[in-house]
Each structure stands twice: as structure tokens, then as C-alpha cells.
Design a protein around this motif. Structure first.
Motif, short mmCIF file in Angstrom:
data_model
loop_
_atom_site.label_atom_id
_atom_site.label_comp_id
_atom_site.label_asym_id
_atom_site.label_seq_id
_atom_site.Cartn_x
_atom_site.Cartn_y
_atom_site.Cartn_z
N SER A 1 0.81 -1.22 0.00
CA SER A 1 0.00 0.00 0.00
C SER A 1 0.84 1.27 0.00
N ARG A 2 2.15 1.17 0.13
CA ARG A 2 2.99 2.38 0.01
C ARG A 2 3.02 2.89 -1.43
N PHE A 3 2.60 2.08 -2.38
CA PHE A 3 2.48 2.51 -3.76
C PHE A 3 1.08 3.09 -4.00
N SER A 4 1.03 4.24 -4.66
CA SER A 4 -0.26 4.81 -5.04
C SER A 4 -0.14 5.55 -6.34
N GLY A 5 -1.26 5.67 -7.04
CA GLY A 5 -1.30 6.38 -8.31
C GLY A 5 -2.44 7.37 -8.33
N SER A 6 -2.25 8.43 -9.11
CA SER A 6 -3.31 9.42 -9.25
C SER A 6 -3.23 10.06 -10.62
N GLY A 7 -4.28 10.81 -10.94
CA GLY A 7 -4.31 11.55 -12.18
C GLY A 7 -5.43 11.12 -13.11
N SER A 8 -5.66 11.95 -14.10
CA SER A 8 -6.62 11.63 -15.16
C SER A 8 -6.40 12.60 -16.30
N GLY A 9 -6.88 12.24 -17.47
CA GLY A 9 -6.70 13.10 -18.63
C GLY A 9 -5.32 12.93 -19.24
N THR A 10 -4.43 13.85 -18.95
CA THR A 10 -3.08 13.78 -19.51
C THR A 10 -1.96 13.69 -18.48
N ASP A 11 -2.24 13.96 -17.23
CA ASP A 11 -1.18 14.03 -16.22
C ASP A 11 -1.42 13.04 -15.08
N PHE A 12 -0.37 12.26 -14.79
CA PHE A 12 -0.47 11.17 -13.85
C PHE A 12 0.77 11.12 -12.95
N THR A 13 0.59 10.55 -11.76
CA THR A 13 1.73 10.38 -10.87
C THR A 13 1.71 9.02 -10.21
N LEU A 14 2.89 8.50 -9.97
CA LEU A 14 3.10 7.32 -9.13
C LEU A 14 3.87 7.79 -7.91
N THR A 15 3.37 7.46 -6.74
CA THR A 15 4.02 7.86 -5.49
C THR A 15 4.36 6.63 -4.67
N ILE A 16 5.56 6.62 -4.14
CA ILE A 16 5.97 5.61 -3.16
C ILE A 16 6.14 6.37 -1.85
N SER A 17 5.34 6.03 -0.87
CA SER A 17 5.26 6.88 0.33
C SER A 17 6.50 6.78 1.21
N SER A 18 7.07 5.59 1.31
CA SER A 18 8.26 5.40 2.14
C SER A 18 9.09 4.29 1.50
N LEU A 19 10.14 4.70 0.81
CA LEU A 19 10.93 3.75 0.03
C LEU A 19 11.51 2.64 0.88
N GLN A 20 11.38 1.43 0.35
CA GLN A 20 11.99 0.26 0.96
C GLN A 20 13.13 -0.24 0.08
N PRO A 21 14.06 -1.01 0.62
CA PRO A 21 15.20 -1.45 -0.19
C PRO A 21 14.78 -2.19 -1.46
N GLU A 22 13.69 -2.92 -1.41
CA GLU A 22 13.26 -3.70 -2.57
C GLU A 22 12.59 -2.83 -3.65
N ASP A 23 12.40 -1.55 -3.38
CA ASP A 23 11.73 -0.68 -4.35
C ASP A 23 12.71 -0.08 -5.37
N PHE A 24 13.99 -0.26 -5.17
CA PHE A 24 14.96 0.30 -6.11
C PHE A 24 14.93 -0.55 -7.37
N ALA A 25 14.44 0.07 -8.44
CA ALA A 25 14.11 -0.63 -9.68
C ALA A 25 13.80 0.41 -10.74
N SER A 26 13.37 -0.06 -11.90
CA SER A 26 12.88 0.85 -12.95
C SER A 26 11.35 0.82 -12.96
N TYR A 27 10.77 1.96 -13.30
CA TYR A 27 9.32 2.10 -13.32
C TYR A 27 8.88 2.65 -14.68
N TYR A 28 7.79 2.09 -15.19
CA TYR A 28 7.27 2.50 -16.50
C TYR A 28 5.78 2.79 -16.40
N CYS A 29 5.38 3.88 -17.06
CA CYS A 29 3.96 4.10 -17.25
C CYS A 29 3.57 3.55 -18.63
#
Lengths: 120, 107
Positions: B60-88
Motif C-alpha cells: 500500500s505504500r504505492f499509489s497512483g493518481s491523475g486523469s486526462g493527460t497528467d499522472f503520478t506514481l508515489t511511493i510513500s516510504s521507500l523500501q530497499p526492494e523498491d529500487f528498480a525501474s518504473y514504466y507508465c
């Protein structure tokens, strides 16, 4: 849910290759399916999609008709025929399942990928 | 084709940090925006679908928001396993397109 790709390898420019993706743990015939590729050190690139019954297919414009997606639901297998291969087709090729939400396309399960290297 | 512009292309952060990645579509895609995480040598993994829906078993530390043309991905509190690449990825058009990716590195 499991997707297992095979058929990749090293191939000379201009030659052909057929990739397979065997599905298990779900009924393949219920799902639209896709191929996505990733060149070394690069991002993800959608390649092609096929409807659940095989009647509708879409392709990335960049492929210019060289690739063909197909499926055999009786064998729970998805295919990608790659023709006239070029060096720029070198990539890991993934098959992916589309959960089929009306009006949206995305991938909820992926295979482990099969590498294709085009080189003389 | 719908173009997806993701930023930043790379990001350095520390464990516990809050991180935001943005994605902009070249036209209105409603909420047909999805986010994936990919670790080296592994297949991508679906995190968020339809802009803000958390895929099953994703923390649940991952969340997404937005609509239309603009979007965001938020990680609320980074954990060691979150270091990676992210794609929309836009799923509004059957000619699917991805953002160029964001590489999240440890500071």
C-alpha cells in the motif's frame, strides 16, 4: 497463472524466427494477449496484440508488417512470427496477458521472456 | 500514436523517502494509465492499473493518481526492494505505448 516463452536465439539478419508462449493456470481462450519487447538497456516497447478468438490483431507501426501474431487456443499457446529480422530487433520478447477490462489495455501477467539476437 | 513522457528519467533517493514519478500523455487518455515495476533481469510487474487501482498483493505504500493527460506514481516510504525501474503505459488506444522509464537508485 504462468506464461512460458520459448523459441528465441541467435539469428542472421534477414532470417526468420517463431516465438511461442505457453499458458497455464488459466483459460487462454478467455483473454486478449500481447507481445512486448525490450532491447538491451532500453525501455519497454509494445509489439502486437491479438483478441481472445484471434480475429483482431494490432501491431506497432514500427514493425512495418514483418511480424505476425497468432494463437492456438486448443494448445494454450501464443505465437509471434518474426520475419526479415534486423539488428534493431535484438531484444528480450515477453508475452503478456490482458485482463480484458472494456476500454482499457494493460498487462497483469508476464512471461519470463525469450532473448532474440540478430547478428551475422 | 499517443506519446507518453515520463519524468524524471533517473532518480536517487534514500530508504524512507517519499518519491513521485510523473507521466504525461500527448492527448486525453481518461484514466487508462498503468504503472509497472521492473528489476534487472526480470519481467515487469503490474503495480497500478486504471490510474489509481492497486494491483493485488502490491504494498500500500504505492499509489497512483491523475486523469486526462497528467499522472503520478508515489511511493510513500521507500523500501530497499523498491529500487528498480518504473514504466507508465497508456491503455486508451489499442496501439499501446510506454513511457521511457524511470530508474530509481539508492542515494
Amino acid at each position: 497463472v504462468e506464461l512460458v516463452e520459448s523459441g528465441g536465439g541467435v539469428v542472421q539478419p534477414g532470417r526468420s524466427l517463431r516465438l511461442s508462449c505457453e499458458a497455464s493456470g488459466f483459460t487462454l481462450s478467455h483473454y486478449e494477449m500481447h507481445w512486448v519487447r525490450q532491447a538491451p538497456g532500453k525501455g519497454l516497447e509494445w509489439v502486437a496484440s491479438i483478441s481472445y478468438d484471434g480475429r483482431n490483431r494490432d501491431y506497432a507501426d514500427s514493425l512495418k508488417g514483418r511480424f505476425t501474431i497468432s494463437r492456438d487456443n486448443s494448445q494454450d499457446t501464443l505465437y509471434l512470427q518474426l520475419n526479415s529480422l534486423r539488428a534493431e530487433d535484438t531484444a528480450v520478447y515477453y508475452c503478456a496477458r490482458d485482463p480484458g477490462i472494456v476500454g482499457s489495455y494493460y498487462f497483469d501477467s508476464w512471461g519470463q521472456g525469450t532473448p532474440v539476437t540478430v547478428s551475422s | 500514436d499517443i506519446q507518453m513522457t515520463q519524468s524524471p528519467s533517473s532518480l536517487s533517493a534514500s530508504v524512507g523517502d517519499r518519491v513521485t514519478i510523473t507521466c504525461r500523455a500527448s492527448q486525453n487518455i481518461s484514466n487508462h494509465l498503468n504503472w509497472y515495476q521492473q528489476k534487472p533481469g526480470k519481467a515487469p510487474k503490474l503495480l497500478i492499473y486504471a490510474a489509481s487501482n492497486l494491483q493485488s498483493e502490491v504494498p500500500s505504500r504505492f499509489s497512483g493518481s491523475g486523469s486526462g493527460t497528467d499522472f503520478t506514481l508515489t511511493i510513500s516510504s521507500l523500501q530497499p526492494e523498491d529500487f528498480a525501474s518504473y514504466y507508465c503505459q497508456q491503455g486508451d488506444s489499442p496501439l499501446i505505448t510506454f513511457g521511457q522509464g524511470t530508474r530509481l537508485e539508492i542515494k
